[in-house]
Design a protein around this motif. Structure first.
Motif, PDB file in Angstrom:
ATOM      1  N   ALA A   1       0.868  -1.175   0.000  1.00 25.48           N
ATOM      2  CA  ALA A   1       0.000   0.000   0.000  1.00 25.48           C
ATOM      3  C   ALA A   1       0.909   1.231   0.000  1.00 25.48           C
ATOM      4  N   VAL A   2       0.627   2.163  -0.890  1.00 27.68           N
ATOM      5  CA  VAL A   2       1.462   3.351  -1.046  1.00 27.68           C
ATOM      6  C   VAL A   2       0.617   4.577  -0.759  1.00 27.68           C
ATOM      7  N   GLU A   3       1.196   5.514  -0.042  1.00 28.35           N
ATOM      8  CA  GLU A   3       0.549   6.806   0.163  1.00 28.35           C
ATOM      9  C   GLU A   3       1.621   7.874   0.045  1.00 28.35           C
ATOM     10  N   GLY A   4       1.248   8.995  -0.519  1.00 28.49           N
ATOM     11  CA  GLY A   4       2.243  10.038  -0.692  1.00 28.49           C
ATOM     12  C   GLY A   4       1.639  11.353  -1.106  1.00 28.49           C
ATOM     13  N   GLU A   5       2.533  12.302  -1.242  1.00 24.33           N
ATOM     14  CA  GLU A   5       2.143  13.618  -1.710  1.00 24.33           C
ATOM     15  C   GLU A   5       3.312  14.236  -2.453  1.00 24.33           C
ATOM     16  N   MET A   6       2.985  15.118  -3.355  1.00 18.54           N
ATOM     17  CA  MET A   6       4.030  15.821  -4.086  1.00 18.54           C
ATOM     18  C   MET A   6       3.542  17.197  -4.488  1.00 18.54           C
ATOM     19  N   SER A   7       4.466  18.098  -4.640  1.00 16.38           N
ATOM     20  CA  SER A   7       4.151  19.423  -5.157  1.00 16.38           C
ATOM     21  C   SER A   7       5.321  19.869  -6.028  1.00 16.38           C
ATOM     22  N   TYR A   8       4.995  20.670  -7.020  1.00 17.19           N
ATOM     23  CA  TYR A   8       6.018  21.158  -7.939  1.00 17.19           C
ATOM     24  C   TYR A   8       5.517  22.435  -8.597  1.00 17.19           C
ATOM     25  N   PHE A   9       6.435  23.140  -9.216  1.00 16.86           N
ATOM     26  CA  PHE A   9       6.094  24.344  -9.958  1.00 16.86           C
ATOM     27  C   PHE A   9       6.065  24.006 -11.442  1.00 16.86           C
ATOM     28  N   GLY A  10       4.967  24.323 -12.085  1.00 14.66           N
ATOM     29  CA  GLY A  10       4.815  24.059 -13.507  1.00 14.66           C
ATOM     30  C   GLY A  10       5.554  25.078 -14.341  1.00 14.66           C
ATOM     31  N   GLU A  11       5.551  24.852 -15.647  1.00 15.17           N
ATOM     32  CA  GLU A  11       6.198  25.776 -16.581  1.00 15.17           C
ATOM     33  C   GLU A  11       5.571  27.161 -16.519  1.00 15.17           C
ATOM     34  N   ASP A  12       4.306  27.228 -16.063  1.00 16.79           N
ATOM     35  CA  ASP A  12       3.617  28.514 -15.942  1.00 16.79           C
ATOM     36  C   ASP A  12       3.940  29.242 -14.644  1.00 16.79           C
ATOM     37  N   GLY A  13       4.793  28.657 -13.792  1.00 15.54           N
ATOM     38  CA  GLY A  13       5.174  29.282 -12.528  1.00 15.54           C
ATOM     39  C   GLY A  13       4.222  28.998 -11.386  1.00 15.54           C
ATOM     40  N   LYS A  14       3.118  28.303 -11.638  1.00 17.69           N
ATOM     41  CA  LYS A  14       2.153  27.975 -10.590  1.00 17.69           C
ATOM     42  C   LYS A  14       2.591  26.726  -9.836  1.00 17.69           C
ATOM     43  N   LYS A  15       2.202  26.668  -8.567  1.00 14.99           N
ATOM     44  CA  LYS A  15       2.501  25.503  -7.744  1.00 14.99           C
ATOM     45  C   LYS A  15       1.359  24.494  -7.861  1.00 14.99           C
ATOM     46  N   TYR A  16       1.695  23.241  -8.130  1.00 17.88           N
ATOM     47  CA  TYR A  16       0.728  22.160  -8.255  1.00 17.88           C
ATOM     48  C   TYR A  16       1.008  21.139  -7.155  1.00 17.88           C
ATOM     49  N   SER A  17      -0.040  20.693  -6.470  1.00 17.19           N
ATOM     50  CA  SER A  17       0.104  19.724  -5.385  1.00 17.19           C
ATOM     51  C   SER A  17      -0.910  18.600  -5.554  1.00 17.19           C
TER      52      SER A  17
END
Length: 114
Positions: free
Chosen positions: A77-93
């Motif tokens: 069973a896997v659980e996780g989270e991630m966030s990154y900044f897209g090419e548009d400069g917005k943060k995605y989570s």
């Protein structure tokens, strides 16, 4: 001491990346090595990992064995989270889980199921 250094690195990255970056700046940062990397594994394949990269990507994931409903076997069973900044400069989570009930993901930029 390690926790204090990690905290200062995290705060520095957060402060640096608070303002939207240009696509060229994001591309340059993607060439840099990870700022923080922790990974632990056991003999059964269970694991926990955490990464923070120079461009502001954050990944945290944990995999653990759980018994199947009949008790004869185990699944990861896997659980996780991630966030990154897209090419548009917005943060995605996003947050996700995978296990006996399939793969589930939630994110503010993902479409909702109808």
């Amino acid at each position: 001491m390690h926790k204090i250094v990690t905290l200062f690195v995290f705060l520095a990255v957060t402060y640096t990346l608070a303002a939207p970056a240009s696509p060229a700046a994001v591309a340059r940062r993607r060439l840099l090595p990870a700022l923080h990397h922790d990974e632990v594994r056991d003999d059964f394949g269970q694991y926990a990992l955490r990464y923070i990269t120079a461009e502001g990507m954050f990944i945290s994931e944990r995999g653990r064995l759980i018994p199947t409903p009949d008790g004869r076997d185990h699944v990861m069973a896997v659980e996780g989270e991630m966030s990154y900044f897209g090419e548009d400069g917005k943060k995605y989570s996003k947050k996700y889980t995978a296990g006996l009930d399939g793969y589930n993901v939630e994110g503010d930029y993902l479409p909702l199921a109808v």
